[in-house]
Design a protein around this motif. Structure first.
Motif, PDB file in Angstrom:
ATOM      1  N   ASP A  45      17.614  67.529  76.264  1.00 41.67           N
ATOM      2  CA  ASP A  45      18.547  68.513  75.504  1.00 41.67           C
ATOM      3  C   ASP A  45      18.959  68.302  74.280  1.00 41.67           C
ATOM      4  N   ILE A  46      19.327  66.774  74.158  1.00 41.23           N
ATOM      5  CA  ILE A  46      19.646  66.417  72.824  1.00 41.23           C
ATOM      6  C   ILE A  46      18.711  65.667  71.860  1.00 41.23           C
ATOM      7  N   ASP A  47      17.570  65.115  72.565  1.00 40.77           N
ATOM      8  CA  ASP A  47      16.633  64.271  71.650  1.00 40.77           C
ATOM      9  C   ASP A  47      15.490  64.748  71.415  1.00 40.77           C
ATOM     10  N   PHE A  48      15.197  66.089  71.563  1.00 42.51           N
ATOM     11  CA  PHE A  48      13.893  66.711  71.463  1.00 42.51           C
ATOM     12  C   PHE A  48      13.601  66.722  69.780  1.00 42.51           C
ATOM     13  N   HIS A  49      14.471  67.329  69.059  1.00 37.65           N
ATOM     14  CA  HIS A  49      14.188  67.307  67.585  1.00 37.65           C
ATOM     15  C   HIS A  49      14.037  65.912  66.942  1.00 37.65           C
ATOM     16  N   GLY A  50      14.756  64.976  67.407  1.00 37.03           N
ATOM     17  CA  GLY A  50      14.788  63.736  66.741  1.00 37.03           C
ATOM     18  C   GLY A  50      13.468  62.905  67.114  1.00 37.03           C
ATOM     19  N   VAL A  87      23.416  55.549  66.541  1.00 38.93           N
ATOM     20  CA  VAL A  87      24.601  54.860  65.752  1.00 38.93           C
ATOM     21  C   VAL A  87      25.887  55.639  66.285  1.00 38.93           C
ATOM     22  N   ASP A  88      25.846  56.836  66.283  1.00 35.13           N
ATOM     23  CA  ASP A  88      27.043  57.643  66.315  1.00 35.13           C
ATOM     24  C   ASP A  88      27.341  58.414  67.671  1.00 35.13           C
ATOM     25  N   ASP A  93      21.095  62.501  66.853  1.00 32.08           N
ATOM     26  CA  ASP A  93      19.771  62.210  66.780  1.00 32.08           C
ATOM     27  C   ASP A  93      19.272  60.582  66.957  1.00 32.08           C
ATOM     28  N   PRO A  94      18.169  60.355  67.343  1.00 28.52           N
ATOM     29  CA  PRO A  94      17.922  58.982  67.436  1.00 28.52           C
ATOM     30  C   PRO A  94      17.300  58.358  66.194  1.00 28.52           C
ATOM     31  N   TYR A  95      17.684  57.073  66.157  1.00 25.06           N
ATOM     32  CA  TYR A  95      17.172  56.606  64.924  1.00 25.06           C
ATOM     33  C   TYR A  95      16.030  55.549  65.210  1.00 25.06           C
ATOM     34  N   ALA A  96      15.446  55.841  66.318  1.00 20.42           N
ATOM     35  CA  ALA A  96      14.299  54.912  66.846  1.00 20.42           C
ATOM     36  C   ALA A  96      14.153  55.398  68.258  1.00 20.42           C
TER      37      ALA A  96
END
Length: 289
Positions: A45-50, A87-88, A93-96
Motif C-alpha cells: 500500500d506504500i511502495d507500489f508507485h515507487g 530516507v524519510d 517512496d523507496p530510493y532503492a
C-alpha cells in the motif's frame, strides 16, 4: 552489518548514517550531506508507485514492452523476501529496492512469461549469453534478481541488501517456500561511450566519423555488477528493443548529449557461488569503519 528482521515485516532495523558524498580532504570543495538510510520490507500500500518507477528505470526504454504495474504487484506480493531503502521513514517512496523472483514458480504469470521470453531472445543474440537462454529453457530453478536505485544513491547500500537477501532466502527455504535456486540471474544495466550529440554539432566532418565509432569499453551503472561479473557463469550486455527516441524522457536524452549509450545486461551466477559473490561486494563497497 545492517539487518532487518527476516520473517517479521513489522519489525524494522536501525540503519547507520551514510555520507552522500565522500570527503575529498577539503571542506571548501565538498559539501557533506549526512543521510540516514533505512531498510524496510515491502509494503504494497506504500511502495507500489515507487517500486513501479524503479522497475521502469531498470528496464529502461524496453519497460514499454511489459506490464510494469503487474510486475510491481508481483514483487510486492513477497513482503519478507527483498528490501526497500528509504530516507524519510516507512511512509515515503523507496530510493532503492532489491528482490528475487522464482521464474519457474511464476512462469504462467504474464509479466514473468513476457520477461522470460524477452531475456531468452536477448541471450540468443549474443554467444556469450547463449548459456542463459539454454538454462531458462530447461528445468533449472532460476531466481531472477531485480535491483535498482535512484542515480544519486551510493553503492554502499548494495552490500546490506544482498546480505539480507541471502538470509531471507535461507529463512524462506526453511519455511518450505519456493526459493531453493540452482542459479541466480541478475538483470541490470551497463553503458558505453558514444559521440556526444553536443560535440557532434560543432565538430568538423573529418572528426565526426571517428567520433561516431565511440568506445566499446563497458561501464556499470551499478558498481556491484563489476564484482558480480567476476563470479558469473555468463555475463554480457545487449541492445534494447525499443528505439531510444520512443517515449524517451529528458533525462535519457541527456545521456545521448553527454555521449553515453545505455544497454541492458545480465549476469548468471551459480547458487553455490552466490554467497561468495555477495561477500566480495561487501569487501568492495562497504564504507570504512
Amino acid at each position: 552489518m545492517v539487518r532487518k528482521r527476516i520473517r517479521d515485516p513489522e519489525v524494522l532495523p536501525e540503519a547507520p548514517a551514510q555520507d552522500a558524498d565522500n570527503d575529498s580532504g577539503s571542506d571548501d570543495d565538498v559539501d557533506m550531506v549526512n543521510v540516514e538510510f533505512e531498510w524496510f520490507n515491502f509494503k504494497p500500500d506504500i511502495d507500489f508507485h515507487g517500486v513501479k518507477s524503479l522497475i521502469r528505470q531498470l528496464l529502461d526504454v524496453d519497460s514499454q514492452l511489459f506490464d510494469v504495474s503487474v510486475l510491481a504487484d508481483l514483487v510486492l506480493s513477497q513482503p519478507t523476501v527483498g528490501s526497500t531503502v528509504k530516507v524519510d521513514g516507512e511512509e515515503t517512496d523507496p530510493y532503492a529496492f532489491l528482490t528475487v523472483l522464482n521464474l519457474r514458480e511464476h512462469k504462467d504469470k504474464k509479466p514473468i512469461k513476457d520477461l522470460t521470453e524477452y531475456i531468452i531472445s536477448k541471450a540468443k543474440s549474443d554467444p556469450t549469453l547463449n548459456q542463459i537462454a539454454d538454462l531458462l529453457s530447461s528445468s533449472a530453478e532460476v531466481g531472477l534478481i531485480l535491483a535498482e536505485r535512484l542515480i544519486n544513491v551510493p553503492g554502499e547500500i548494495a552490500p546490506p541488501m544482498y546480505s539480507m537477501l541471502i538470509d531471507e532466502i535461507e529463512a524462506a527455504v526453511e519455511d518450505k517456500e519456493p526459493y531453493e535456486f540452482t542459479h541466480y540471474l541478475i538483470l541490470s544495466k551497463t553503458y558505453h561511450e558514444i559521440a556526444s550529440a553536443l560535440d557532434q554539432e560543432d565538430a568538423p566532418k573529418s572528426k565526426k566519423s571517428k567520433a561516431n565509432r565511440g568506445s566499446k569499453e563497458v561501464f556499470y551503472f551499478h558498481a556491484e555488477d563489476e564484482v558480480l561479473m567476476k563470479h558469473s557463469l555468463a555475463s554480457g550486455s545487449y541492445d534494447y528493443t525499443k528505439d531510444e527516441g520512443e517515449g524517451m524522457a529528458d533525462s535519457k536524452r541527456a545521456f545521448s548529449e553527454m555521449g553515453v549509450k545505455p544497454q541492458g545486461s545480465m549476469l548468471l551466477i551459480e547458487a553455490a557461488k552466490f554467497e561468495g559473490a555477495v561477500k566480495a561486494i561487501s569487501q568492495y563497497l562497504s564504507p570504512p569503519q
